[in-house]
Design a protein around this motif. Sequence first.
Motif, PDB file in Angstrom:
ATOM      1  N   LEU A 122      53.553   2.444 100.378  1.00  0.00           N
ATOM      2  CA  LEU A 122      53.654   3.536  99.417  1.00  0.00           C
ATOM      3  C   LEU A 122      54.530   4.624 100.029  1.00  0.00           C
ATOM      4  CD1 LEU A 122      52.127   4.441  96.693  1.00  0.00           C
ATOM      5  CD2 LEU A 122      50.845   5.942  98.220  1.00  0.00           C
ATOM      6  N   PRO A 218      43.593   5.889  99.205  1.00  0.00           N
ATOM      7  CA  PRO A 218      43.465   4.501  98.755  1.00  0.00           C
ATOM      8  C   PRO A 218      44.202   4.291  97.430  1.00  0.00           C
ATOM      9  CG  PRO A 218      41.510   5.718  98.127  1.00  0.00           C
ATOM     10  CD  PRO A 218      42.400   6.691  98.867  1.00  0.00           C
ATOM     11  N   PRO A 219      44.344   3.048  96.986  1.00  0.00           N
ATOM     12  CA  PRO A 219      44.914   2.815  95.658  1.00  0.00           C
ATOM     13  C   PRO A 219      43.955   3.384  94.605  1.00  0.00           C
ATOM     14  CG  PRO A 219      44.011   0.775  96.559  1.00  0.00           C
ATOM     15  CD  PRO A 219      43.949   1.801  97.647  1.00  0.00           C
ATOM     16  N   TYR A 220      44.468   4.220  93.708  1.00  0.00           N
ATOM     17  CA  TYR A 220      43.548   4.823  92.723  1.00  0.00           C
ATOM     18  C   TYR A 220      44.076   4.843  91.293  1.00  0.00           C
ATOM     19  CZ  TYR A 220      46.095   9.224  93.943  1.00  0.00           C
ATOM     20  OH  TYR A 220      47.027  10.193  94.187  1.00  0.00           O
ATOM     21  N   ILE A 221      45.123   4.112  91.039  1.00  0.00           N
ATOM     22  CA  ILE A 221      45.639   4.064  89.666  1.00  0.00           C
ATOM     23  C   ILE A 221      44.916   2.931  88.919  1.00  0.00           C
ATOM     24  CG2 ILE A 221      47.719   3.850  88.267  1.00  0.00           C
ATOM     25  CD1 ILE A 221      48.422   5.895  90.197  1.00  0.00           C
ATOM     26  N   VAL A 233      57.882   3.046  90.713  1.00  0.00           N
ATOM     27  CA  VAL A 233      56.532   2.830  91.235  1.00  0.00           C
ATOM     28  C   VAL A 233      56.044   1.431  90.861  1.00  0.00           C
ATOM     29  CG1 VAL A 233      54.147   3.667  91.173  1.00  0.00           C
ATOM     30  CG2 VAL A 233      56.051   5.306  91.060  1.00  0.00           C
ATOM     31  N   ALA A 241      48.821  -0.870  97.294  1.00  0.00           N
ATOM     32  CA  ALA A 241      48.621   0.539  97.648  1.00  0.00           C
ATOM     33  C   ALA A 241      48.361   1.414  96.429  1.00  0.00           C
ATOM     34  CB  ALA A 241      49.849   1.058  98.394  1.00  0.00           C
ATOM     35  N   LEU A 242      48.467   0.847  95.230  1.00  0.00           N
ATOM     36  CA  LEU A 242      48.393   1.647  94.002  1.00  0.00           C
ATOM     37  C   LEU A 242      47.263   1.242  93.067  1.00  0.00           C
ATOM     38  CD1 LEU A 242      52.205   1.529  93.217  1.00  0.00           C
ATOM     39  CD2 LEU A 242      50.937   3.634  93.637  1.00  0.00           C
ATOM     40  N   GLU A 272      42.029  11.245  99.341  1.00  0.00           N
ATOM     41  CA  GLU A 272      42.898  11.637  98.230  1.00  0.00           C
ATOM     42  C   GLU A 272      42.365  10.997  96.957  1.00  0.00           C
ATOM     43  OE1 GLU A 272      47.169  11.573  98.763  1.00  0.00           O
ATOM     44  OE2 GLU A 272      47.476  11.184  96.615  1.00  0.00           O
TER      45      GLU A 272
HETATM   46  N1  GLN Z   1      49.855   9.445  93.776  1.00  0.00           N
HETATM   47  C1  GLN Z   1      50.364   8.119  93.631  1.00  0.00           C
HETATM   48  C2  GLN Z   1      51.062   7.968  92.300  1.00  0.00           C
HETATM   49  O1  GLN Z   1      50.679   8.597  91.353  1.00  0.00           O
HETATM   50  C3  GLN Z   1      49.267   7.085  93.754  1.00  0.00           C
HETATM   51  C4  GLN Z   1      48.794   6.980  95.121  1.00  0.00           C
HETATM   52  C5  GLN Z   1      47.604   6.077  95.250  1.00  0.00           C
HETATM   53  O2  GLN Z   1      47.232   5.257  94.406  1.00  0.00           O
HETATM   54  N2  GLN Z   1      46.995   6.243  96.332  1.00  0.00           N
HETATM   55  O3  GLN Z   1      52.029   7.238  92.175  1.00  0.00           O
END
Ligand code: GLN
Length: 315
Positions: A122, A218-221, A233, A241-242, A272
């Motif tokens: 990322l 961490p991946p948070y989408i 992206v 990572a996403l 985060e």
């Molecule tokens: N902030 C990132 C984005 O919006 C996502 C990062 C994540 O999933 N850790 O592209």
Amino acid sequence: MPSTPFEAAVQSNAAEQAKRPGFPLVQAWQGMELGTIRRHLVAALGSVGIDEAEDDARFLIADVLAPVSLAQALADPALWSWQAAARLADLAALRLERVPLSQVLGSKPFWTLDLKVTRDVLTPRADTEALVEAVLERCDHTPHHMLDLGTGSGAILAALLSERPGWTGQGVDLSPAALAVAKGNLEACELTRRATLVQGRWGDGLGDHGFDLIVSNPPYIASDVLAGLEPEVRDHEPALALDGGEDGLDAYRVIIADLPRLLRPGGSFALEIGFDQAAAVMALVQAAGLSALECLPDLAGHDRVVFGRAGSGNG
Ligand code: GLN
């Protein structure tokens, strides 16, 4: 007779030149001066849907000109070579395919560092600097052994160790390719004596109560949101990572449940989060018995970091 250096270059070894990704651009730019090439490049970047076309053109040109500035090269055409133009065209061809600027240039500034970036990690984002700042404001210089779960490029680990010379740390990532990038970044930042990297899934296999501080981006989408993100992206950064699963919270469920075991009593953590995930992540943290919770914003004012501590008798 070729009338410009471009034409000379194109005609001198046409077969070789034609293999370069930027060849069509080099052809289009024949006979143009740098100022005109710049305008052509901005228009081309804009036409494929890149919002910051002016900025991107400036960064790409600066990269091929360095250490000469754009202003210097505009004022003195002798400072601008066809080799630079051909290299610019190659970089521009990648950017026109919506490869992120960080991957085209191979690096991204983060905190006070300049970090190597490839498609295996990322790209470090300004949002994540809010996490670094939150930790530095809350954790003093007393020696800490820290853990970065899903370290990727090593950005958070490197930024924190660079600010805290008495700290040591460990970065974990599932991806060996990401770990190779993190290793290069730790070496470039001269942090290898204080940091180790291990391949693994979150806290699996790590000992009990070994860390004073645990950080993670961490991946948070949510998976269906990821599919609708911009091509930079969606198509060029690692899904590992996403992609946070159906509701974006899969990684937090695993990581947070393990924090009381991994942290030393009284140890801290900083995670985060996505701008709309504060309530859900705070609930997971509370359910795990962690305390002293705060949610901190990023520079845009969005909820971005959940910070807290393990109780003194945890685990
Ligand atoms: N902030 C990132 C984005 O919006 C996502 C990062 C994540 O999933 N850790 O592209």
